[in-house]
Design an enzyme around this catalytic site. Structure first.
Site, PDB file in Angstrom:
ATOM      1  N   ALA A   1       0.858  -1.189   0.000  1.00  0.00           N
ATOM      2  CA  ALA A   1       0.000   0.000   0.000  1.00  0.00           C
ATOM      3  C   ALA A   1       0.892   1.236   0.000  1.00  0.00           C
ATOM      4  O   ALA A   1       2.056   1.181   0.415  1.00  0.00           O
ATOM      5  CB  ALA A   1      -0.923   0.010   1.206  1.00  0.00           C
ATOM      6  N   PHE A   2       0.332   2.355  -0.439  1.00  0.00           N
ATOM      7  CA  PHE A   2       1.166   3.562  -0.568  1.00  0.00           C
ATOM      8  C   PHE A   2       1.670   4.061   0.777  1.00  0.00           C
ATOM      9  O   PHE A   2       2.625   4.819   0.838  1.00  0.00           O
ATOM     10  CB  PHE A   2       0.388   4.673  -1.286  1.00  0.00           C
ATOM     11  CG  PHE A   2      -0.476   5.501  -0.369  1.00  0.00           C
ATOM     12  CD1 PHE A   2      -1.710   5.048   0.047  1.00  0.00           C
ATOM     13  CD2 PHE A   2      -0.026   6.720   0.108  1.00  0.00           C
ATOM     14  CE1 PHE A   2      -2.492   5.795   0.911  1.00  0.00           C
ATOM     15  CE2 PHE A   2      -0.800   7.480   0.968  1.00  0.00           C
ATOM     16  CZ  PHE A   2      -2.030   7.021   1.373  1.00  0.00           C
ATOM     17  N   LYS A   3       1.031   3.600   1.871  1.00  0.00           N
ATOM     18  CA  LYS A   3       1.478   4.045   3.195  1.00  0.00           C
ATOM     19  C   LYS A   3       2.914   3.605   3.496  1.00  0.00           C
ATOM     20  O   LYS A   3       3.534   4.122   4.421  1.00  0.00           O
ATOM     21  CB  LYS A   3       0.516   3.559   4.268  1.00  0.00           C
ATOM     22  CG  LYS A   3      -0.822   4.304   4.212  1.00  0.00           C
ATOM     23  CD  LYS A   3      -1.758   3.914   5.338  1.00  0.00           C
ATOM     24  CE  LYS A   3      -3.016   4.755   5.320  1.00  0.00           C
ATOM     25  NZ  LYS A   3      -3.922   4.394   4.197  1.00  0.00           N
ATOM     26  N   ASP A   4       3.438   2.674   2.709  1.00  0.00           N
ATOM     27  CA  ASP A   4       4.841   2.274   2.885  1.00  0.00           C
ATOM     28  C   ASP A   4       5.801   3.455   2.709  1.00  0.00           C
ATOM     29  O   ASP A   4       6.827   3.523   3.380  1.00  0.00           O
ATOM     30  CB  ASP A   4       5.220   1.188   1.864  1.00  0.00           C
ATOM     31  CG  ASP A   4       4.634  -0.169   2.231  1.00  0.00           C
ATOM     32  OD1 ASP A   4       4.485  -0.454   3.430  1.00  0.00           O
ATOM     33  OD2 ASP A   4       4.323  -0.943   1.303  1.00  0.00           O
TER      34      ASP A   4
ATOM     35  N   ALA B   1       5.670   5.406   6.037  1.00  0.00           N
ATOM     36  CA  ALA B   1       6.148   4.656   7.199  1.00  0.00           C
ATOM     37  C   ALA B   1       7.644   4.371   7.106  1.00  0.00           C
ATOM     38  O   ALA B   1       8.376   4.487   8.099  1.00  0.00           O
ATOM     39  CB  ALA B   1       5.365   3.355   7.327  1.00  0.00           C
TER      40      ALA B   1
END
Ligand SMILES: *Cc1c(COP(=O)(O)O)cnc(C)c1O
Length: 435
Positions: free
Chosen positions: A105-108, A111
């Site tokens: 997911a783009f949240k990588d 994070a």
């Protein structure tokens, strides 16, 4: 780099303060005191640079001397170690795939960058950084994998028993090393309440160096600007220079980063804020009244947000002028039925399998294109790999989803989670290591 609070522009804090205490006491959000403009020559020649080079230039301009140059370069090379390809589907239509990182997911992006920035800003003589995070699914996986193996950090993830998907649970509970999972016999809200209480507990605050991996952390926002520049670089190679980005939005961090990139000089014709029926922002753009509502559950659950936490940042970028905002941001609301239809249309027209969030971005982009003739390129952002949402696809599409190695390697791994009731005393003893 100094930052102010959107609620108090006189306040100034250092980058380090903003990273470790992501929320100002006045409940505003931190914003960079100056938003730098990148030089026009660099932007016209983006296609000559690698993704990492672009990320480094953008980050250096924003962060300045808050981190030594060599640290920043190392952080970028380490954090941004996967691709963000722009795939053309049709003339003038392309998808920017942001799901090639470890949690799919783009949240990588946020994070991985934030975890390494936190480690670099910590001194060798400081205590281990204790990161607490409550998750309903996607954020926890990105944070767990983002911090995995980062020295000087320990992550404790609270998740609600039986309420995250099987893939998400494996991502949370099979890491070992510096990551541990607590399976709470309760809801996501219970998990969040336990984390909140921990941050307010004097004994825990004295004993541990606690921090949150909150989505409003400025160190999660900054790396999300990188891929807008990189997408533009790829369009330059394809001979395109006018672009509309359609962004599937929940807390509005992703599109907020795009608007920040634009403010830094990236030429973007228009942004489309695509939402599910949690439509607080589309309603605001229509009638000028910001009226948050409780969130409603949809197929695109990572966007089920009634009161987007990054909205004040976006208003701040536009000096709280709704008219200026409306000139650059259009918005559309997509229902669950329309999302299913969009998944079908994308597959039938282009053979492309999109997750529900991504399908919403495409649908909004398609409506925009029908209303605005022109020779611009439309790029919709794909925020997660479809294999994370197997239950939404009809069989003929589901069979076309390939399982990436990030997921297949999880199979057969042993789940390790500490089961716990909603009991702050027990959670506190666990954190203090006395139980
Ligand atoms: C978090 C998330 C979104 C929403 O992003 P915001 O920055 O909160 O607007 C969209 N799609 C997926 C898959 C997500 O995980």
């Amino acid at each position: 780099m100094q930052l102010y609070s959107t609620n108090n522009k006189e306040l100034r804090v250092s980058f380090k303060d903003a990273v470790f205490n992501s929320l100002p006491e006045d409940k505003g959000l931190y914003m960079p005191e100056n938003i730098p403009t990148l030089d026009a020559y660099f932007i016209q020649n983006l296609s000559r640079y690698t993704f990492q080079d672009i990320a480094f230039r953008v980050a250096s301009a924003l962060i300045g001397d808050s981190l030594p140059t060599s640290d920043l370069r190392r952080i970028i090379d380490d954090a941004i170690d996967f691709e963000a390809p722009v795939r053309p589907l049709d003339s003038g239509l392309a998808v920017l795939e942001l799901f090639h990182g470890p949690s799919l997911a783009f949240k990588d992006f946020g994070a991985r960058f934030m975890s390494r920035v936190m480690a670099a800003l910590s001194h060798a003589d400081e205590r281990v950084l204790d990161v607490l995070v409550a998750t309903s699914g996607d954020t926890g996986g990105a944070v767990a994998l983002g911090f995995l193996g980062v020295p000087g950090t320990r992550v404790t993830i609270l998740y609600p028993k039986g309420k995250v998907s099987p893939v998400q649970e494996l991502q949370l509970t099979t890491n070992g090393q510096n990551i541990r999972a607590v399976e709470i016999n309760g809801t996501f809200d219970d998990c969040q309440a336990l984390v909140k209480e921990a941050f307010n507990d004097p004994e825990l605050k004295a004993a541990l160096r606690l921090t949150s991996a909150n989505s409003i952390n400025i160190a999660r926002l900054i790396p999300q600007t990188f891929y807008y520049f990189y997408a533009y670089a790829q369009l330059q190679i394809q001979g395109l220079d006018e672009v509309v980005f359609s962004v599937p939005s929940g807390n509005f961090g992703n599109i907020g980063a795009g608007l920040l990139a634009c403010k830094m000089g990236l030429p973007v014709k228009q942004f489309i804020a695509a939402t599910n029926v949690n439509d607080t922002v589309p309603r605001f753009l229509q009638n000028g009244r910001y009226e948050p509502r409780p969130s409603v559950q949809t197929l695109a659950n990572a966007m089920d947000v009634g009161n987007p936490s990054n909205w004040v940042r976006i208003m701040d970028i536009f000096d709280n002028d709704p008219e200026a905002l409306k000139r650059l941001v259009s918005s559309y609301t997509v229902t669950d039925a329309e999302t299913r239809e969009a998944i079908r249309l994308l597959f039938d027209r282009y053979g492309y399998v999109a997750c529900p969030h991504t399908a919403i971005a495409w649908q909004a982009a398609d409506w925009y294109r029908a209303e605005h003739a022109g020779s611009y390129a439309t790029v919709f952002l794909s925020t997660a790999h479809p294999c994370k949402f197997p239950e939404v696809f009809p069989d003929d599409i589901a069979t076309r989803i390939s399982i990436p190695s990030q997921v297949s390697q999880l199979e057969g791994r042993e789940k390790q989670a500490r089961p716990m009731d909603v009991d702050f005393g027990a959670f506190k003893r666990y954190l203090l290591d006395v139980s």
